[in-house]
Design a protein around this motif. Structure first.
Motif, short mmCIF file in Angstrom:
data_model
loop_
_atom_site.label_atom_id
_atom_site.label_comp_id
_atom_site.label_asym_id
_atom_site.label_seq_id
_atom_site.Cartn_x
_atom_site.Cartn_y
_atom_site.Cartn_z
N VAL A 1 5.19 -14.31 -7.96
CA VAL A 1 4.93 -13.03 -8.54
C VAL A 1 3.75 -12.38 -8.27
N ALA A 2 2.68 -13.25 -8.65
CA ALA A 2 0.95 -13.04 -8.46
C ALA A 2 1.02 -12.71 -6.81
N ARG A 3 1.71 -13.23 -5.93
CA ARG A 3 1.61 -12.87 -4.52
C ARG A 3 2.30 -11.43 -4.14
N GLU A 4 3.21 -11.20 -4.96
CA GLU A 4 3.97 -9.96 -4.90
C GLU A 4 2.88 -8.64 -5.15
N TRP A 5 2.13 -9.05 -6.22
CA TRP A 5 1.26 -8.03 -6.61
C TRP A 5 0.08 -7.84 -5.98
N GLU A 6 -0.51 -9.05 -5.21
CA GLU A 6 -1.74 -9.08 -4.29
C GLU A 6 -1.29 -8.36 -3.08
N ARG A 7 -0.19 -8.60 -2.56
CA ARG A 7 0.50 -8.05 -1.39
C ARG A 7 0.81 -6.49 -1.31
N GLY A 8 1.04 -6.03 -2.62
CA GLY A 8 1.41 -4.75 -2.84
C GLY A 8 3.18 -4.46 -2.71
N THR A 9 3.83 -5.49 -2.53
CA THR A 9 5.20 -5.41 -2.40
C THR A 9 5.98 -5.31 -3.67
N MET A 10 5.26 -5.58 -4.90
CA MET A 10 5.73 -5.44 -6.26
C MET A 10 6.09 -4.12 -6.80
N GLU A 11 5.17 -3.02 -6.01
CA GLU A 11 5.59 -1.57 -6.34
C GLU A 11 6.96 -1.21 -5.60
N ALA A 12 7.06 -1.78 -4.41
CA ALA A 12 8.20 -1.52 -3.73
C ALA A 12 9.43 -2.04 -4.53
N LEU A 13 9.38 -3.23 -5.04
CA LEU A 13 10.52 -3.63 -5.67
C LEU A 13 10.79 -2.84 -7.05
#
Length: 381
Positions: A208-220
């Motif tokens: 989950v931390a990796r999703e936040w760092e790469r900016g892909t969490m916003e897309a999810l």
């Protein structure tokens, strides 16, 4: 109504399938996850299996004989036959003490000048033994080896003279569960628990931390997927990876280190699956609480690996710990998994032990995953 419910279920399955496909592609593109699941267990098992032993062998021991004699030579020969002691003879106690201080030997056995005369006269012949007590556990082990060699020498001497050694009590010992007294049989199952803790926590602490760092969490966040589906989509792939690492570790334990497995393989993997859910729950809880992979990784090591290594009974006996620390071990999932693994490998399926351990692991897994779901929100703040 039924048609709408069925359509919603199909949509959820399609979303979950897409999340799983995304996560598996991420694993393939980032080989570090595969390395953590398969390479790291092999490296740790090789290091601990071949490099760490609780058995003291070839212990350097100095023998000082003030007055050489046939009795003293017979005594020295008995000690040299020991597979645990490596005996070197030194000229006097001054040299022996200097060797002990320099850590060239771990013990000094001193036969005084009247030793042979007292033995031949049937009187008490004191033997001086100096031990390096810096490592108290090793010192106790060496003392036991020396006492065992002395007892064997007395028995052999009495038999040669057609007498019975003066033993008011005869000790008949039988070792259960690990008859060869191989520390590897005890260490390797416990190490599997530590490895599985590290795999489960490290694999999911970063996702989950990796999703936040790469900016892909916003897309999810802007997709129709629910937070439960996001967590499940991240849990399942790493659960399979962790169980693959478990299978690799068990295979190495059985076929490389020759550790006996006296329990059922199916019970082993069933309980391992419950423990893996608890370990993944710890990792996911850390991951949803941090938006930095570095912080999440450090938190995973401190809060999961170190307690599993120090407080699980893997190396240090829990019953020897102080009261507060012993109570703290009940909060460590690896404590119960180590107990199950060592029992399952060496003793078999002891159901009272299995029931207690798997119940504790199931409760911990439910609590950790429940807290993770509660702390997870589909929002950007």
């Amino acid at each position: 109504m039924i048609k709408t419910s069925a359509l919603g279920w199909v949509n959820r399955m399609q979303r979950l399938q897409g999340l799983l496909r995304k996560e598996f592609l991420q694993i393939v593109r980032d080989p570090s996850s595969i390395a953590i699941a398969f390479v790291m267990p092999m490296v740790l098992l090789l290091l601990f299996g071949y490099g760490v032993s609780l058995n003291a062998r070839n212990v350097p021991v100095a023998l000082v004989i003030d007055q050489p004699s046939g009795v003293a030579a017979d005594f020295a020969g008995s000690f040299r036959q020991s597979e645990y002691l490596s005996v070197v003879q030194l000229p006097n106690m001054h040299v022996g003490k200097r060797a002990l201080r320099a850590h060239r030997v771990d013990a000094v056995i001193h036969l005084r000048s009247q030793f042979a005369r007292e033995v031949q006269a049937g009187r008490s012949a004191p033997i001086q033994v100096l031990l390096n007590g810096v490592d108290a556990n090793t010192a106790r082990i060496i003392r036991g080896y020396i006492e065992g060699s002395l007892s064997r020498w007395l028995q052999q001497r009495a038999e040669r003279q057609g007498q019975q050694a003066a033993r008011p009590v005869m000790l008949a010992s039988r070792i259960w569960f690990n008859a060869n007294v191989r520390s590897r049989n005890y260490l390797v199952p416990g190490l599997i628990a530590v490895i599985m803790t590290l795999i489960g926590a490290m694999l999911t602490a970063l996702v989950v931390a990796r999703e936040w760092e790469r900016g892909t969490m916003e897309a999810l966040m802007v997709t129709p997927v629910t937070i439960g589906e996001v967590l499940l989509g991240k849990l399942l792939p790493y659960f399979l990876l962790g169980m693959g690492g478990m299978a690799t570790s068990v295979a190495m334990a059985l076929w490389l280190f020759d550790v006996p497995l006296r329990g059922s393989v199916w019970v082993l993997f069933a309980v391992s699956a419950v423990f893996m859910l608890a370990a993944l729950g710890m990792g996911l809880l850390i991951s949803v609480s941090s938006r930095s992979q570095f912080v999440a990784g450090q938190a995973a090591i401190v809060s999961t690996f170190l307690p599993a290594f120090l407080l699980s009974g893997f190396i240090f006996d829990i019953h020897s710990m102080t009261g507060p620390i012993r109570l703290l071990t009940y909060l460590v999932p690896a404590r119960y998994f180590v107990s199950f693994l060592q029992t399952g490998f060496l003793a078999g399926d002891v159901w009272p032990v299995i029931f207690v351990d798997v119940s504790a692991l199931a409760i911990m897994a439910a609590i950790l995953l429940g807290i993770t779901l509660r702390r997870s929100r589909k929002r950007l703040d």
